[in-house]
Design a protein around this motif. Structure first.
Motif, PDB file in Angstrom:
ATOM      1  N   ALA A  27    -108.713   1.148 -11.368  1.00  0.00           N
ATOM      2  CA  ALA A  27    -108.874   2.245 -10.417  1.00  0.00           C
ATOM      3  C   ALA A  27    -107.622   2.456  -9.582  1.00  0.00           C
ATOM      4  O   ALA A  27    -107.285   3.577  -9.204  1.00  0.00           O
ATOM      5  CB  ALA A  27    -110.074   1.971  -9.512  1.00  0.00           C
ATOM      6  N   ARG A  28    -106.921   1.365  -9.279  1.00  0.00           N
ATOM      7  CA  ARG A  28    -105.721   1.461  -8.443  1.00  0.00           C
ATOM      8  C   ARG A  28    -104.492   1.884  -9.226  1.00  0.00           C
ATOM      9  O   ARG A  28    -103.503   2.332  -8.648  1.00  0.00           O
ATOM     10  CB  ARG A  28    -105.445   0.107  -7.781  1.00  0.00           C
ATOM     11  CG  ARG A  28    -106.385  -0.230  -6.644  1.00  0.00           C
ATOM     12  CD  ARG A  28    -106.136  -1.631  -6.138  1.00  0.00           C
ATOM     13  NE  ARG A  28    -106.861  -1.899  -4.898  1.00  0.00           N
ATOM     14  CZ  ARG A  28    -106.963  -3.096  -4.344  1.00  0.00           C
ATOM     15  NH1 ARG A  28    -106.388  -4.136  -4.918  1.00  0.00           N
ATOM     16  NH2 ARG A  28    -107.641  -3.254  -3.229  1.00  0.00           N
ATOM     17  N   SER A  29    -104.511   1.709 -10.538  1.00  0.00           N
ATOM     18  CA  SER A  29    -103.330   1.976 -11.345  1.00  0.00           C
ATOM     19  C   SER A  29    -103.151   3.471 -11.581  1.00  0.00           C
ATOM     20  O   SER A  29    -104.128   4.205 -11.780  1.00  0.00           O
ATOM     21  CB  SER A  29    -103.444   1.248 -12.689  1.00  0.00           C
ATOM     22  OG  SER A  29    -102.335   1.560 -13.521  1.00  0.00           O
ATOM     23  N   THR A  30    -101.902   3.916 -11.575  1.00  0.00           N
ATOM     24  CA  THR A  30    -101.606   5.314 -11.885  1.00  0.00           C
ATOM     25  C   THR A  30    -101.413   5.524 -13.382  1.00  0.00           C
ATOM     26  O   THR A  30    -101.178   6.633 -13.827  1.00  0.00           O
ATOM     27  CB  THR A  30    -100.323   5.765 -11.157  1.00  0.00           C
ATOM     28  OG1 THR A  30     -99.254   4.897 -11.513  1.00  0.00           O
ATOM     29  CG2 THR A  30    -100.518   5.736  -9.659  1.00  0.00           C
ATOM     30  N   ALA A  31    -101.516   4.452 -14.175  1.00  0.00           N
ATOM     31  CA  ALA A  31    -101.343   4.549 -15.629  1.00  0.00           C
ATOM     32  C   ALA A  31    -102.412   3.724 -16.325  1.00  0.00           C
ATOM     33  O   ALA A  31    -102.986   2.791 -15.748  1.00  0.00           O
ATOM     34  CB  ALA A  31     -99.953   4.051 -16.037  1.00  0.00           C
ATOM     35  N   ALA A  32    -102.714   4.086 -17.571  1.00  0.00           N
ATOM     36  CA  ALA A  32    -103.662   3.303 -18.361  1.00  0.00           C
ATOM     37  C   ALA A  32    -103.088   1.904 -18.592  1.00  0.00           C
ATOM     38  O   ALA A  32    -101.877   1.713 -18.610  1.00  0.00           O
ATOM     39  CB  ALA A  32    -103.920   4.000 -19.690  1.00  0.00           C
ATOM     40  N   MET A  33    -103.969   0.925 -18.773  1.00  0.00           N
ATOM     41  CA  MET A  33    -103.534  -0.469 -18.908  1.00  0.00           C
ATOM     42  C   MET A  33    -104.110  -1.081 -20.173  1.00  0.00           C
ATOM     43  O   MET A  33    -105.210  -0.742 -20.605  1.00  0.00           O
ATOM     44  CB  MET A  33    -103.989  -1.282 -17.692  1.00  0.00           C
ATOM     45  CG  MET A  33    -103.474  -0.769 -16.367  1.00  0.00           C
ATOM     46  SD  MET A  33    -104.104  -1.714 -14.949  1.00  0.00           S
ATOM     47  CE  MET A  33    -103.207  -3.259 -15.173  1.00  0.00           C
ATOM     48  N   SER A  34    -103.356  -1.997 -20.775  1.00  0.00           N
ATOM     49  CA  SER A  34    -103.839  -2.723 -21.942  1.00  0.00           C
ATOM     50  C   SER A  34    -104.609  -3.954 -21.486  1.00  0.00           C
ATOM     51  O   SER A  34    -104.541  -4.370 -20.327  1.00  0.00           O
ATOM     52  CB  SER A  34    -102.660  -3.150 -22.823  1.00  0.00           C
ATOM     53  OG  SER A  34    -101.881  -4.137 -22.158  1.00  0.00           O
ATOM     54  N   ALA A  35    -105.320  -4.570 -22.429  1.00  0.00           N
ATOM     55  CA  ALA A  35    -106.033  -5.810 -22.117  1.00  0.00           C
ATOM     56  C   ALA A  35    -105.048  -6.891 -21.691  1.00  0.00           C
ATOM     57  O   ALA A  35    -105.326  -7.697 -20.793  1.00  0.00           O
ATOM     58  CB  ALA A  35    -106.842  -6.263 -23.329  1.00  0.00           C
ATOM     59  N   GLN A  36    -103.863  -6.899 -22.308  1.00  0.00           N
ATOM     60  CA  GLN A  36    -102.852  -7.896 -21.960  1.00  0.00           C
ATOM     61  C   GLN A  36    -102.334  -7.660 -20.535  1.00  0.00           C
ATOM     62  O   GLN A  36    -102.099  -8.612 -19.792  1.00  0.00           O
ATOM     63  CB  GLN A  36    -101.693  -7.839 -22.950  1.00  0.00           C
ATOM     64  CG  GLN A  36    -100.666  -8.961 -22.776  1.00  0.00           C
ATOM     65  CD  GLN A  36    -101.278 -10.337 -22.949  1.00  0.00           C
ATOM     66  OE1 GLN A  36    -102.042 -10.571 -23.873  1.00  0.00           O
ATOM     67  NE2 GLN A  36    -100.941 -11.249 -22.054  1.00  0.00           N
ATOM     68  N   ASP A  37    -102.165  -6.389 -20.150  1.00  0.00           N
ATOM     69  CA  ASP A  37    -101.747  -6.071 -18.784  1.00  0.00           C
ATOM     70  C   ASP A  37    -102.736  -6.652 -17.768  1.00  0.00           C
ATOM     71  O   ASP A  37    -102.350  -7.295 -16.787  1.00  0.00           O
ATOM     72  CB  ASP A  37    -101.675  -4.548 -18.571  1.00  0.00           C
ATOM     73  CG  ASP A  37    -100.561  -3.893 -19.354  1.00  0.00           C
ATOM     74  OD1 ASP A  37     -99.554  -4.579 -19.633  1.00  0.00           O
ATOM     75  OD2 ASP A  37    -100.693  -2.700 -19.687  1.00  0.00           O
ATOM     76  N   LEU A  38    -104.011  -6.419 -18.025  1.00  0.00           N
ATOM     77  CA  LEU A  38    -105.051  -6.903 -17.121  1.00  0.00           C
ATOM     78  C   LEU A  38    -105.118  -8.423 -17.120  1.00  0.00           C
ATOM     79  O   LEU A  38    -105.318  -9.040 -16.070  1.00  0.00           O
ATOM     80  CB  LEU A  38    -106.406  -6.313 -17.521  1.00  0.00           C
ATOM     81  CG  LEU A  38    -106.600  -4.826 -17.201  1.00  0.00           C
ATOM     82  CD1 LEU A  38    -107.789  -4.267 -17.944  1.00  0.00           C
ATOM     83  CD2 LEU A  38    -106.771  -4.627 -15.701  1.00  0.00           C
ATOM     84  N   ALA A  39    -104.943  -9.018 -18.300  1.00  0.00           N
ATOM     85  CA  ALA A  39    -104.981 -10.475 -18.399  1.00  0.00           C
ATOM     86  C   ALA A  39    -103.881 -11.108 -17.547  1.00  0.00           C
ATOM     87  O   ALA A  39    -104.105 -12.094 -16.845  1.00  0.00           O
ATOM     88  CB  ALA A  39    -104.843 -10.901 -19.859  1.00  0.00           C
ATOM     89  N   GLU A  40    -102.683 -10.529 -17.597  1.00  0.00           N
ATOM     90  CA  GLU A  40    -101.562 -11.062 -16.820  1.00  0.00           C
ATOM     91  C   GLU A  40    -101.773 -10.863 -15.325  1.00  0.00           C
ATOM     92  O   GLU A  40    -101.445 -11.741 -14.521  1.00  0.00           O
ATOM     93  CB  GLU A  40    -100.260 -10.383 -17.267  1.00  0.00           C
ATOM     94  CG  GLU A  40     -99.839 -10.782 -18.677  1.00  0.00           C
ATOM     95  CD  GLU A  40     -98.633 -10.001 -19.164  1.00  0.00           C
ATOM     96  OE1 GLU A  40     -98.127  -9.147 -18.400  1.00  0.00           O
ATOM     97  OE2 GLU A  40     -98.194 -10.242 -20.306  1.00  0.00           O
ATOM     98  N   ARG A  41    -102.338  -9.710 -14.950  1.00  0.00           N
ATOM     99  CA  ARG A  41    -102.578  -9.438 -13.530  1.00  0.00           C
ATOM    100  C   ARG A  41    -103.595 -10.419 -12.945  1.00  0.00           C
ATOM    101  O   ARG A  41    -103.475 -10.859 -11.808  1.00  0.00           O
ATOM    102  CB  ARG A  41    -103.113  -8.022 -13.345  1.00  0.00           C
ATOM    103  CG  ARG A  41    -102.120  -6.910 -13.626  1.00  0.00           C
ATOM    104  CD  ARG A  41    -101.218  -6.627 -12.426  1.00  0.00           C
ATOM    105  NE  ARG A  41    -100.352  -5.492 -12.691  1.00  0.00           N
ATOM    106  CZ  ARG A  41    -100.651  -4.245 -12.362  1.00  0.00           C
ATOM    107  NH1 ARG A  41    -101.788  -3.977 -11.762  1.00  0.00           N
ATOM    108  NH2 ARG A  41     -99.807  -3.265 -12.621  1.00  0.00           N
TER     109      ARG A  41
END
Length: 229
Positions: A27-41
């Motif tokens: 919801a906070r991101s201005t761009a779509a995210m991958s599962a790996q992006d979320l995993a790292e965050r």
């Protein structure tokens, strides 16, 4: 018009702490995210993230888009909130969205690192001319703090011994810098140079960006002749 998930479905899907954290990041991101992006965050395994994303998709809260980069291999899947999903107050502020659009526009019309640095330098020079700080180092520290970089000063070593190294403990431009490193990091570099040059009595000796080996920082040397304002 897309239908909105019913309240009970939303509550059940977001009742899990991990799914709630993932939903908040999307919801906070201005761009779509991958599962790996979320995993790292979030410090999770990507497979765990994918399972939770499927639950959010089943609840109608998240959509996915396959993006093929190149011609070989499976496409990457990017996730974003469904059009009817509630923002829950996490939606990115308008200025962050506008900044992302402006960065995309600058890249599209061919702006490069030098253009970004020149723009930042002009902005920084204006701040340096208005400062009440007694040194260029303090002027830069104040401007970085005002922008949200949480500057931390320490004595520089090695080739820059005698100068001051400023670490950026937080980067308010992080998401944009990851998407447009050449533009955003050099905009920041130019800003630092502009402040120091306009305040006078020093110069930027080193600037490390997001794509350099060391953490982001700037090294400022003092005792140089003042620049004309």
């Amino acid at each position: 018009m897309p239908s909105q998930p019913d309240q009970l479905t939303v509550l059940k899907a977001l009742g899990d702490e991990t799914r709630f954290a993932m939903y908040r990041e999307l919801a906070r991101s201005t761009a779509a995210m991958s599962a790996q992006d979320l995993a790292e965050r979030l410090g999770l395994h990507a497979n765990t993230v994918r399972l939770h994303l499927e639950r959010l998709r089943d609840a109608g809260l998240v959509d996915v888009e396959p993006v093929r980069r190149g011609t070989v291999g499976r496409p990457q899947h990017l996730y974003f909130l469904s059009p009817g999903a509630p923002a829950l107050g996490f939606d990115p502020p308008a200025h962050a969205l506008l900044a992302g659009l402006m960065a995309a526009l600058a890249e599209r019309i061919g702006a490069d690192a030098a253009d970004a640095a020149d723009t930042g330098r002009a902005w920084g020079a204006d701040s340096g001319r208005r400062t009440r700080a007694r040194s260029c180092l303090r002027a830069l520290e104040a401007e970085l703090a005002r922008l949200g970089f949480e500057p931390s000063l320490e004595a520089a070593d090695g080739a820059h011994e005698g100068s001051t190294r400023i670490e950026f403990l937080h980067c308010p431009f992080r998401e944009l810098a990851e998407a447009y490193p050449e533009l955003v990091c050099n905009l920041h570099r130019g800003l630092c140079e502009g402040v120091v040059d306009a305040a006078g009595g020093g110069r930027v000796e080193e600037f490390a960006t997001l794509y350099d080996p060391e953490p982001c920082h700037v090294v400022v040397g003092v005792g140089y002749p003042e620049s004309s304002r």
